[in-house]
Motif scaffolding. Structure first.
Motif, mmCIF file in Angstrom:
data_model
loop_
_atom_site.group_PDB
_atom_site.id
_atom_site.type_symbol
_atom_site.label_atom_id
_atom_site.label_comp_id
_atom_site.label_asym_id
_atom_site.label_seq_id
_atom_site.Cartn_x
_atom_site.Cartn_y
_atom_site.Cartn_z
ATOM 1 N N ARG A 122 24.700 10.771 2.184
ATOM 2 C CA ARG A 122 23.324 9.691 1.917
ATOM 3 C C ARG A 122 21.824 10.251 2.849
ATOM 4 N NH1 ARG A 122 26.882 5.855 -0.945
ATOM 5 N NH2 ARG A 122 29.415 6.223 -0.085
ATOM 6 N N ASP A 123 20.716 9.431 2.081
ATOM 7 C CA ASP A 123 19.897 9.618 2.230
ATOM 8 C C ASP A 123 19.663 7.898 2.864
ATOM 9 O OD1 ASP A 123 17.699 10.042 3.393
ATOM 10 O OD2 ASP A 123 15.856 11.375 2.141
ATOM 11 N N HIS A 124 19.479 7.877 3.553
ATOM 12 C CA HIS A 124 18.622 6.073 3.689
ATOM 13 C C HIS A 124 17.355 6.485 4.228
ATOM 14 C CE1 HIS A 124 23.059 4.938 4.376
ATOM 15 N NE2 HIS A 124 23.221 6.061 5.205
ATOM 16 N N ILE A 125 15.880 5.617 2.901
ATOM 17 C CA ILE A 125 15.526 6.069 2.950
ATOM 18 C C ILE A 125 14.712 5.063 3.377
ATOM 19 C CG2 ILE A 125 12.924 6.158 1.713
ATOM 20 C CD1 ILE A 125 14.444 7.771 -0.156
ATOM 21 N N PHE A 126 13.735 4.518 4.845
ATOM 22 C CA PHE A 126 12.974 2.940 5.026
ATOM 23 C C PHE A 126 11.355 3.142 5.827
ATOM 24 C CE2 PHE A 126 15.619 3.459 8.777
ATOM 25 C CZ PHE A 126 15.343 3.130 9.347
ATOM 26 N N ASN A 127 10.923 2.718 5.509
ATOM 27 C CA ASN A 127 9.282 2.813 6.212
ATOM 28 C C ASN A 127 9.124 2.652 7.592
ATOM 29 O OD1 ASN A 127 8.160 3.341 4.220
ATOM 30 N ND2 ASN A 127 7.254 1.206 3.833
ATOM 31 N N SER A 128 8.931 3.071 8.167
ATOM 32 C CA SER A 128 9.358 3.152 9.735
ATOM 33 C C SER A 128 7.378 3.294 10.911
ATOM 34 C CB SER A 128 9.802 3.683 10.947
ATOM 35 O OG SER A 128 10.174 3.713 12.124
ATOM 36 N N TYR A 141 23.013 -2.285 5.492
ATOM 37 C CA TYR A 141 23.915 -3.098 5.288
ATOM 38 C C TYR A 141 23.047 -2.525 3.314
ATOM 39 C CZ TYR A 141 24.295 -6.121 9.382
ATOM 40 O OH TYR A 141 24.435 -6.400 10.156
ATOM 41 N N ASN A 142 24.376 -2.173 2.614
ATOM 42 C CA ASN A 142 24.276 -1.391 1.716
ATOM 43 C C ASN A 142 24.812 -2.148 0.252
ATOM 44 O OD1 ASN A 142 21.803 0.589 0.114
ATOM 45 N ND2 ASN A 142 24.014 0.662 -0.356
ATOM 46 N N LEU A 143 23.728 -2.165 -1.104
ATOM 47 C CA LEU A 143 24.990 -2.259 -1.966
ATOM 48 C C LEU A 143 23.989 -1.423 -3.214
ATOM 49 C CD1 LEU A 143 26.766 -4.479 -3.295
ATOM 50 C CD2 LEU A 143 24.961 -6.193 -3.925
ATOM 51 N N GLY A 144 24.752 -1.037 -3.831
ATOM 52 C CA GLY A 144 25.283 0.088 -4.403
ATOM 53 C C GLY A 144 25.851 -0.158 -5.730
ATOM 54 N N ASP A 174 13.724 -4.481 14.559
ATOM 55 C CA ASP A 174 13.046 -5.350 12.745
ATOM 56 C C ASP A 174 13.996 -4.951 11.511
ATOM 57 O OD1 ASP A 174 11.271 -7.009 11.563
ATOM 58 O OD2 ASP A 174 9.846 -5.164 11.616
ATOM 59 N N ASP A 175 14.124 -5.278 11.111
ATOM 60 C CA ASP A 175 14.496 -5.476 9.565
ATOM 61 C C ASP A 175 14.325 -4.613 8.775
ATOM 62 O OD1 ASP A 175 16.904 -6.591 10.622
ATOM 63 O OD2 ASP A 175 16.821 -8.976 9.962
ATOM 64 N N ARG A 176 14.489 -3.777 8.163
ATOM 65 C CA ARG A 176 13.578 -2.441 7.302
ATOM 66 C C ARG A 176 14.767 -2.591 5.866
ATOM 67 N NH1 ARG A 176 10.349 -0.994 11.128
ATOM 68 N NH2 ARG A 176 10.403 -0.491 12.822
ATOM 69 N N PHE A 177 13.877 -2.807 4.571
ATOM 70 C CA PHE A 177 14.095 -2.432 3.450
ATOM 71 C C PHE A 177 14.408 -1.152 3.316
ATOM 72 C CE2 PHE A 177 13.380 -1.272 -0.855
ATOM 73 C CZ PHE A 177 14.263 -2.468 -1.736
ATOM 74 N N THR A 178 15.564 -0.436 3.124
ATOM 75 C CA THR A 178 15.950 0.520 2.562
ATOM 76 C C THR A 178 16.156 0.904 1.302
ATOM 77 O OG1 THR A 178 16.710 0.248 4.477
ATOM 78 C CG2 THR A 178 17.449 1.791 3.786
ATOM 79 N N LEU A 179 16.109 1.679 0.398
ATOM 80 C CA LEU A 179 16.796 2.536 -0.224
ATOM 81 C C LEU A 179 17.254 3.712 -0.093
ATOM 82 C CD1 LEU A 179 16.092 2.347 -3.323
ATOM 83 C CD2 LEU A 179 14.795 5.188 -2.993
ATOM 84 N N SER A 180 18.775 3.908 -0.877
ATOM 85 C CA SER A 180 19.786 4.585 -0.233
ATOM 86 C C SER A 180 20.201 5.796 -1.706
ATOM 87 C CB SER A 180 21.199 3.660 0.395
ATOM 88 O OG SER A 180 22.051 5.018 0.469
ATOM 89 N N PHE A 202 27.693 9.696 -7.919
ATOM 90 C CA PHE A 202 26.558 10.112 -7.741
ATOM 91 C C PHE A 202 26.782 7.946 -7.086
ATOM 92 C CE2 PHE A 202 26.397 13.760 -9.733
ATOM 93 C CZ PHE A 202 25.682 14.202 -9.134
ATOM 94 N N THR A 203 25.771 7.614 -6.427
ATOM 95 C CA THR A 203 25.400 6.394 -5.675
ATOM 96 C C THR A 203 23.409 6.047 -5.343
ATOM 97 O OG1 THR A 203 25.391 7.232 -3.381
ATOM 98 C CG2 THR A 203 27.369 6.510 -4.794
ATOM 99 N N LEU A 204 23.406 5.018 -6.363
ATOM 100 C CA LEU A 204 21.841 4.532 -5.598
ATOM 101 C C LEU A 204 22.580 3.095 -5.220
ATOM 102 C CD1 LEU A 204 19.040 3.772 -6.273
ATOM 103 C CD2 LEU A 204 19.566 4.002 -8.626
ATOM 104 N N GLY A 205 21.620 3.070 -3.889
ATOM 105 C CA GLY A 205 21.587 1.233 -3.366
ATOM 106 C C GLY A 205 20.644 1.248 -2.524
ATOM 107 N N ALA A 206 20.583 -0.213 -2.429
ATOM 108 C CA ALA A 206 19.461 -0.957 -1.767
ATOM 109 C C ALA A 206 19.858 -1.626 -0.760
ATOM 110 C CB ALA A 206 18.554 -1.568 -2.249
ATOM 111 N N GLY A 207 19.290 -1.543 0.378
ATOM 112 C CA GLY A 207 20.247 -3.175 1.392
ATOM 113 C C GLY A 207 18.765 -3.055 2.346
#
Length: 214
Positions: free
Chosen positions: A186-192, A122-125, A160-166, A148-153
């Motif tokens: 798009r590039d979805h970036i999160f820690n794993s 899920y993302n809002l940007g 697990d639920d992971r905070f994601t930067l898009s 161009f888009t910048l978002g977070a979700g």
């Protein structure tokens, strides 16, 4: 004597007539030739964005989940256009992660269960448009935009639920005043830490979609 008087009379009359003729010549308007260009105007059929500011649609594509194989991703998009340049956007997508290379080669126990392989985000940007036009024929023009888009979700993956930067970029082609095609990356970036030490993962998505303005 008579001849001399006539001469003076003619000289006086000529002196009076000459200034009058000169004044008349100066008062007459001078007509100049004006060249007007012959411009041929043509009617152009150009699609324009509908007066409404909301945009909703669906998309499908491929997402490469880092350390796992690529899979088909499907989702939905809802956007609100603040003005001609800026918009806010909410997106939802889902896919299913495949096996890691270690799982394939070792034949051992999988890292994740079938349920944990479900990948949802899920993302809002916010987005920015670079508006342009596409000329298909001499009289047929389509509005377009590179954006161009910048978002977070949040991304649900691995149990697990992971905070994601898009981060994303795309191209929109407006076929009518209410229907558009999208091409996105798009590039979805999160820690794993699923396969070991925690690290930042990049999950690249390529998609095509259709949206409606209302």
């Amino acid at each position: 004597m008579e001849t001399w008087v006539r001469g003076l009379f003619l000289i006086g009359m000529f002196g009076l007539i000459s200034p009058a003729i000169s004044a008349q010549e100066q008062s007459e308007p001078t007509t100049k030739s004006v060249i007007e260009p012959d411009l041929e105007r043509r009617d152009i059929n150009e699609s324009e964005i509908d007066s409404e500011d909301f945009e909703v649609g669906l998309f499908v594509g491929v997402i490469s989940i880092e350390d796992f194989s690529s899979d088909t991703v499907v989702g939905a998009r809802l956007a609100y256009h603040i003005n001609e340049d800026f918009f806010v956007e909410a997106t939802y997508g889902q896919a299913e992660a495949g096996l890691t290379s270690f799982e394939i080669l070792s034949g051992g126990s999988p890292f994740l269960t079938e349920e944990e392989r479900e990948y949802r985000y899920y993302n809002l940007g916010i987005g920015y448009n670079l508006n342009g036009e596409v000329f298909l024929t001499r009289d047929l023009v389509f509005n377009s935009a590179t954006y161009f888009t910048l978002g977070a979700g949040s991304t649900e993956f691995g149990g697990d639920d992971r905070f994601t930067l898009s981060l994303g970029a795309g191209y929109r082609l407006l076929l009518t005043d209410y229907f558009a095609l999208h091409f996105d990356v798009r590039d979805h970036i999160f820690n794993s830490e699923i396969i070991g030490e925690e690290k930042s993962t990049h999950n690249i998505e390529y998609g095509i979609g259709a949206t409606f303005f209302f």
